[in-house]
Motif scaffolding. Structure first.
Motif, PDB file in Angstrom:
ATOM      1  N   ASN A  99      36.781  47.132  37.360  1.00  5.47           N
ATOM      2  CA  ASN A  99      35.670  46.873  36.221  1.00  5.47           C
ATOM      3  C   ASN A  99      34.640  45.369  37.160  1.00  5.47           C
ATOM      4  OD1 ASN A  99      35.961  48.931  34.376  1.00  5.47           O
ATOM      5  ND2 ASN A  99      38.423  47.973  35.125  1.00  5.47           N
ATOM      6  N   LEU A 100      33.972  45.086  38.511  1.00  5.29           N
ATOM      7  CA  LEU A 100      33.358  43.890  38.511  1.00  5.29           C
ATOM      8  C   LEU A 100      32.288  43.624  38.465  1.00  5.29           C
ATOM      9  CD1 LEU A 100      34.323  41.463  40.222  1.00  5.29           C
ATOM     10  CD2 LEU A 100      33.300  42.960  42.530  1.00  5.29           C
ATOM     11  N   ASP A 101      31.443  44.967  37.890  1.00  2.00           N
ATOM     12  CA  ASP A 101      30.507  45.129  37.338  1.00  2.00           C
ATOM     13  C   ASP A 101      30.028  44.777  35.642  1.00  2.00           C
ATOM     14  OD1 ASP A 101      31.664  47.574  36.689  1.00  2.00           O
ATOM     15  OD2 ASP A 101      29.835  49.178  36.885  1.00  2.00           O
ATOM     16  N   MET A 102      30.951  44.931  35.346  1.00  2.00           N
ATOM     17  CA  MET A 102      31.112  44.597  33.610  1.00  2.00           C
ATOM     18  C   MET A 102      31.392  43.080  34.067  1.00  2.00           C
ATOM     19  SD  MET A 102      32.373  47.882  31.365  1.00  2.00           S
ATOM     20  CE  MET A 102      34.168  48.087  31.873  1.00  2.00           C
ATOM     21  N   VAL A 103      32.403  43.254  34.545  1.00  2.00           N
ATOM     22  CA  VAL A 103      32.658  41.498  34.427  1.00  2.00           C
ATOM     23  C   VAL A 103      31.872  40.551  35.056  1.00  2.00           C
ATOM     24  CG1 VAL A 103      34.040  39.688  35.592  1.00  2.00           C
ATOM     25  CG2 VAL A 103      35.056  41.877  35.100  1.00  2.00           C
ATOM     26  N   ALA A 160      29.727  41.309  24.289  1.00  5.15           N
ATOM     27  CA  ALA A 160      31.119  43.037  24.860  1.00  5.15           C
ATOM     28  C   ALA A 160      30.009  43.837  24.693  1.00  5.15           C
ATOM     29  CB  ALA A 160      32.475  43.167  24.478  1.00  5.15           C
ATOM     30  N   ALA A 161      29.071  43.616  23.646  1.00  4.92           N
ATOM     31  CA  ALA A 161      28.039  44.746  22.764  1.00  4.92           C
ATOM     32  C   ALA A 161      26.935  44.902  23.701  1.00  4.92           C
ATOM     33  CB  ALA A 161      27.939  44.401  21.619  1.00  4.92           C
ATOM     34  N   ASN A 162      26.901  44.089  23.766  1.00  2.00           N
ATOM     35  CA  ASN A 162      25.786  43.733  25.203  1.00  2.00           C
ATOM     36  C   ASN A 162      25.433  44.956  26.008  1.00  2.00           C
ATOM     37  OD1 ASN A 162      23.385  42.229  23.174  1.00  2.00           O
ATOM     38  ND2 ASN A 162      24.105  40.351  23.686  1.00  2.00           N
ATOM     39  N   LEU A 181      33.798  29.177  27.749  1.00  2.69           N
ATOM     40  CA  LEU A 181      34.852  30.122  28.702  1.00  2.69           C
ATOM     41  C   LEU A 181      36.510  31.035  27.278  1.00  2.69           C
ATOM     42  CD1 LEU A 181      37.174  30.380  30.878  1.00  2.69           C
ATOM     43  CD2 LEU A 181      38.319  28.416  30.177  1.00  2.69           C
ATOM     44  N   ASN A 182      36.222  30.721  26.084  1.00  3.49           N
ATOM     45  CA  ASN A 182      36.545  31.683  24.665  1.00  3.49           C
ATOM     46  C   ASN A 182      36.037  32.875  24.987  1.00  3.49           C
ATOM     47  OD1 ASN A 182      39.775  29.659  24.376  1.00  3.49           O
ATOM     48  ND2 ASN A 182      38.134  28.616  23.360  1.00  3.49           N
ATOM     49  N   GLY A 183      34.771  32.475  24.640  1.00 11.17           N
ATOM     50  CA  GLY A 183      33.609  33.707  24.411  1.00 11.17           C
ATOM     51  C   GLY A 183      33.680  34.426  25.831  1.00 11.17           C
ATOM     52  N   LEU A 184      33.940  34.209  27.153  1.00  4.28           N
ATOM     53  CA  LEU A 184      34.167  34.909  28.230  1.00  4.28           C
ATOM     54  C   LEU A 184      34.788  35.395  28.272  1.00  4.28           C
ATOM     55  CD1 LEU A 184      32.011  35.463  30.579  1.00  4.28           C
ATOM     56  CD2 LEU A 184      32.536  33.120  31.720  1.00  4.28           C
ATOM     57  N   THR A 185      36.321  35.044  27.867  1.00  6.06           N
ATOM     58  CA  THR A 185      37.613  35.289  28.221  1.00  6.06           C
ATOM     59  C   THR A 185      37.896  36.496  27.687  1.00  6.06           C
ATOM     60  OG1 THR A 185      38.643  33.403  27.233  1.00  6.06           O
ATOM     61  CG2 THR A 185      38.258  33.535  29.673  1.00  6.06           C
ATOM     62  N   GLU A 186      37.290  36.462  26.687  1.00  7.39           N
ATOM     63  CA  GLU A 186      37.580  37.272  24.781  1.00  7.39           C
ATOM     64  C   GLU A 186      36.907  39.032  25.156  1.00  7.39           C
ATOM     65  OE1 GLU A 186      39.935  37.455  22.459  1.00  7.39           O
ATOM     66  OE2 GLU A 186      40.778  36.004  23.262  1.00  7.39           O
ATOM     67  N   ALA A 187      35.449  38.304  25.455  1.00  9.22           N
ATOM     68  CA  ALA A 187      34.501  39.501  25.656  1.00  9.22           C
ATOM     69  C   ALA A 187      35.176  40.186  27.206  1.00  9.22           C
ATOM     70  CB  ALA A 187      33.168  39.098  25.868  1.00  9.22           C
ATOM     71  N   ILE A 188      35.517  39.300  28.477  1.00 11.18           N
ATOM     72  CA  ILE A 188      35.902  40.238  30.100  1.00 11.18           C
ATOM     73  C   ILE A 188      37.496  41.060  28.891  1.00 11.18           C
ATOM     74  CG2 ILE A 188      37.419  40.673  31.760  1.00 11.18           C
ATOM     75  CD1 ILE A 188      34.969  38.126  32.100  1.00 11.18           C
ATOM     76  N   SER A 189      38.367  40.770  28.050  1.00 11.49           N
ATOM     77  CA  SER A 189      39.344  40.776  27.496  1.00 11.49           C
ATOM     78  C   SER A 189      38.623  42.725  26.727  1.00 11.49           C
ATOM     79  CB  SER A 189      40.227  40.011  26.998  1.00 11.49           C
ATOM     80  OG  SER A 189      41.582  40.375  26.504  1.00 11.49           O
ATOM     81  N   GLN A 190      37.882  42.317  25.821  1.00 13.59           N
ATOM     82  CA  GLN A 190      37.665  43.265  25.070  1.00 13.59           C
ATOM     83  C   GLN A 190      37.526  45.016  26.691  1.00 13.59           C
ATOM     84  OE1 GLN A 190      35.227  42.998  22.476  1.00 13.59           O
ATOM     85  NE2 GLN A 190      36.232  40.961  21.118  1.00 13.59           N
ATOM     86  N   LEU A 191      36.098  44.025  27.362  1.00 21.35           N
ATOM     87  CA  LEU A 191      35.370  45.068  27.565  1.00 21.35           C
ATOM     88  C   LEU A 191      36.609  45.731  29.047  1.00 21.35           C
ATOM     89  CD1 LEU A 191      32.559  42.644  29.363  1.00 21.35           C
ATOM     90  CD2 LEU A 191      32.094  45.064  27.623  1.00 21.35           C
ATOM     91  N   LEU A 192      38.039  44.822  28.978  1.00 20.23           N
ATOM     92  CA  LEU A 192      38.536  45.697  29.993  1.00 20.23           C
ATOM     93  C   LEU A 192      40.135  46.296  29.122  1.00 20.23           C
ATOM     94  CD1 LEU A 192      38.816  43.136  33.016  1.00 20.23           C
ATOM     95  CD2 LEU A 192      37.534  45.746  32.639  1.00 20.23           C
ATOM     96  N   SER A 193      40.061  46.816  28.080  1.00 21.02           N
ATOM     97  CA  SER A 193      40.946  47.198  27.160  1.00 21.02           C
ATOM     98  C   SER A 193      41.680  45.900  26.578  1.00 21.02           C
ATOM     99  CB  SER A 193      41.511  48.541  27.289  1.00 21.02           C
ATOM    100  OG  SER A 193      39.665  49.657  27.363  1.00 21.02           O
ATOM    101  N   PHE A 194      41.525  45.360  26.717  1.00 24.76           N
ATOM    102  CA  PHE A 194      42.537  43.797  26.251  1.00 24.76           C
ATOM    103  C   PHE A 194      43.812  44.217  28.181  1.00 24.76           C
ATOM    104  CE2 PHE A 194      40.881  45.192  22.808  1.00 24.76           C
ATOM    105  CZ  PHE A 194      40.182  43.765  21.999  1.00 24.76           C
ATOM    106  N   ASN A 195      42.939  44.304  29.064  1.00 27.40           N
ATOM    107  CA  ASN A 195      43.809  44.735  29.894  1.00 27.40           C
ATOM    108  C   ASN A 195      43.785  43.323  31.052  1.00 27.40           C
ATOM    109  OD1 ASN A 195      46.551  45.365  31.792  1.00 27.40           O
ATOM    110  ND2 ASN A 195      45.262  46.996  32.466  1.00 27.40           N
TER     111      ASN A 195
END
Length: 184
Positions: free
Chosen positions: A118-122, A144-146, A95-109
């Motif tokens: 940004n549903l596609d990236m999520v 996030a990199a992948n 859960l932490n990895g997933l939420t942090e990755a989504i946070s990075q992908l959404l520019s911490f917003n």
């Protein structure tokens, strides 16, 4: 010792602050009991889960015979549902990895609007972290990199390269790249 299984996760659910579904992914593979087959059953489960957790101070609860970990960030609830005997630390890492990755992908917003925009990236982040309930990755930077990396097979031809090539050279290059893309 019990049954050891790679199938750690039964579902990942993202709800807004009113309990409405933003994203839900239920995993049925590797489960002995197929819970929540229909949309109506899923919505009933999500509604009850939201009611139980919206005023809870803990991050781990047992609900409907399952281990549920959740996080509330801005106006979004992140839920990770696991087997009742599953290790909470492992589920917490997922859960932490997933939420942090989504946070990075959404520019911490992280908020409802940015997740829907940004549903596609999520969804890709969910797919990178979990496959049919099996944890693949817990490192948020790797997830996030992948999701955001550019494939090596993308076409990067500038106008200056096109001007320098003959038509036949351009045709050969396009044919080679198409063959490479089809072989992958």
């Amino acid at each position: 010792m019990g049954n050891l299984s790679l199938y750690t996760t039964r579902a990942v659910i993202l709800l807004d602050s009113e309990g409405n579904r933003l994203v839900a992914k239920y995993f049925t593979r590797g489960q002995t009991v197929q819970n929540y087959k229909t949309l109506k059953e899923q919505q009933k489960f999500e509604s009850g889960l939201f009611t139980k957790t919206r005023k809870s101070n803990s991050e781990v609860v047992m609900y409907d015979g399952q281990t549920v970990l959740f996080k509330y960030i801005n106006d979004v609830y992140f839920y990770l549902i696991g087997n009742p005997e599953e290790n909470e630390l492992l589920l917490g890492a997922i859960l932490n990895g997933l939420t942090e990755a989504i946070s990075q992908l959404l520019s911490f917003n992280i908020d409802k609007r940015s997740i829907l925009d940004n549903l596609d990236m999520v969804v890709l982040a969910l797919d990178e972290a979990l496959d049919d309930g099996i944890a693949l990755e817990t490192d948020p930077n790797a997830i996030a990199a992948n999701v955001s990396k550019r494939g090596v097979d993308t076409i990067d031809v500038s106008l200056s390269n096109i001007n320098e090539q003959t038509v036949m050279d351009a045709y050969k290059l396009a044919k080679e790249r198409l063959n490479l893309a089809l072989l992958r």
